[in-house]
Enzyme design. Structure first.
Site, PDB file in Angstrom:
ATOM      1  N   ASP A  62       7.637  -0.298  -2.082  1.00  0.00           N
ATOM      2  CA  ASP A  62       6.472   0.011  -2.909  1.00  0.00           C
ATOM      3  C   ASP A  62       6.729  -0.486  -4.326  1.00  0.00           C
ATOM      4  O   ASP A  62       7.810  -0.980  -4.648  1.00  0.00           O
ATOM      5  CB  ASP A  62       6.173   1.520  -2.895  1.00  0.00           C
ATOM      6  CG  ASP A  62       4.673   1.814  -2.977  1.00  0.00           C
ATOM      7  OD1 ASP A  62       3.992   1.166  -3.810  1.00  0.00           O
ATOM      8  OD2 ASP A  62       4.192   2.680  -2.245  1.00  0.00           O
ATOM      9  N   HIS A 114      -6.875   0.746   4.475  1.00  0.00           N
ATOM     10  CA  HIS A 114      -8.247   1.141   4.122  1.00  0.00           C
ATOM     11  C   HIS A 114      -8.581   0.856   2.655  1.00  0.00           C
ATOM     12  O   HIS A 114      -9.748   0.903   2.268  1.00  0.00           O
ATOM     13  CB  HIS A 114      -8.512   2.617   4.458  1.00  0.00           C
ATOM     14  CG  HIS A 114      -7.737   3.615   3.648  1.00  0.00           C
ATOM     15  ND1 HIS A 114      -7.637   4.940   4.011  1.00  0.00           N
ATOM     16  CD2 HIS A 114      -7.010   3.504   2.507  1.00  0.00           C
ATOM     17  CE1 HIS A 114      -6.907   5.587   3.130  1.00  0.00           C
ATOM     18  NE2 HIS A 114      -6.521   4.736   2.199  1.00  0.00           N
TER      19      HIS A 114
END
Length: 330
Positions: free
Chosen positions: A189, A237
């Site tokens: 990340d 998403h």
């Protein structure tokens, strides 16, 4: 009436949290309306109404004349508790509630309403660091329970090295490593988030099995190699189809033959009729991002186009996801 007054329940919860009601009550013998009015320096009338409303919603319980936290409030709404969820409430109240007030604008313009893409690089660009900190704490709680549901539904006993792309605070990795003793994991990340993950891993006592790598999956560099399973949990998403396909191609390049990618999401059904949590989260993506909540059929097509085989969907019941679409690299 339930649809039209749904925000009443949320704003009752949000106001009580903002006033720190649940943390104030934790470990006490409870409160009365006069006591709460004195504590908060407010009139007795609204104090009584707030306590009644929270009790009606199951957030408080009343014994004799005193109000105490219900078990769910004590576990999730008291600051400092392991599964404290108040950051999510605060983020919804301060950021998403105003954005949803402009949902019609988002529908008309096909643009987010919580930030300005013309002036900001991402939805978190310029956000209050303190609000982001409590948000990540809340996401850790949400992801912990979702990871447990995923780990029970999807058999990862054959996996040995997991790469969690966009892994946030490492909640998935912590829970999956606890469920599968032979599993090790890497959180990939952005640098600030990777630091948060490292702290959570240390707290969980799993630093010998979970590592972190700072990076950006949209940057030119390849994803870290040496993993047989890649997890994309509540990631795709956020993005439009072309970016989702690009991420899946990067995962393909990083996997060995026989490796698998696991896409865990709140899936909209292929008929596009629900379920409500996925359909409404998709509208939330309209307010917040360029993405939406996709169907198993869409993910299946993208995975097959990227070269994955044996694509299948596994359904489960979790607070942050309801299913996983899994593909294997031949």
């Amino acid at each position: 009436m339930q649809l039209t007054t749904g925000f009443w329940a949320f704003k009752t919860l949000a106001a009580a949290h903002e006033l720190d009601l649940f943390s104030r009550l934790s470990g006490t013998t409870g409160t009365t309306a006069p006591d709460l009015a004195e504590t908060l320096a407010i009139e007795e009338r609204p104090a009584d109404m707030l306590l009644t409303g929270c009790t009606a919603l199951g957030l408080l319980v009343k014994h004799d004349s005193r109000y105490r936290n219900s078990p769910i409030a004590e576990e999730f709404l008291v600051r400092g508790k392991p599964y404290y969820f108040g950051g999510w409430v605060q983020m919804l109240d301060q950021r998403l509630y105003p954005g949803w007030a402009r949902l019609t604008d988002a529908i008309r313009t096909n643009r987010p309403t919580t930030w300005n893409p013309d002036r900001q690089s991402s939805l978190f660009d310029g956000e209050d660091p303190r609000l982001l900190a409590v948000f990540w704490e809340a996401m850790h709680s949400l992801s912990t329970f979702t990871a447990r549901a995923l780990g029970r539904a999807v058999d990862l006993s054959g996996a040995r090295r997991l790469l969690d792309v966009g892994g946030g605070s490492a909640a998935y990795d912590i829970e999956l490593c606890r469920l599968y003793p032979d599993l090790t994991a890497t959180v990939y990340d952005l640098p600030k988030v990777a630091d948060i993950a490292a702290g959570k891993v240390e707290e969980a006592g799993l630093a010998d099995r979970i590592g972190t790598v700072a990076g950006d999956f949209f940057a030119g560099a390849a994803l870290p190699g040496g993993h047989d399973t890649i997890l994309l949990s509540m990631i795709l998403h956020d993005w439009a189809e072309d970016r989702c396909r690009g991420i899946l191609r990067k995962c393909w390049a990083a996997l060995p033959s026989g490796g698998q990618v696991v896409v865990a999401e709140l899936l909209v059904n292929d008929e596009r009729t629900g379920p409500p949590p996925a359909a409404l989260m998709s509208l939330n993506m309209l307010v917040e991002t360029e993405g939406r909540n996709y169907t198993p059929g869409e993910y299946t097509r993208w995975l097959r186009d990227a070269g994955y085989q044996d694509v299948r969907t596994v359904w489960f019941d979790g607070p942050g996801a309801n299913g996983a679409v899994i593909g294997t690299k031949p």
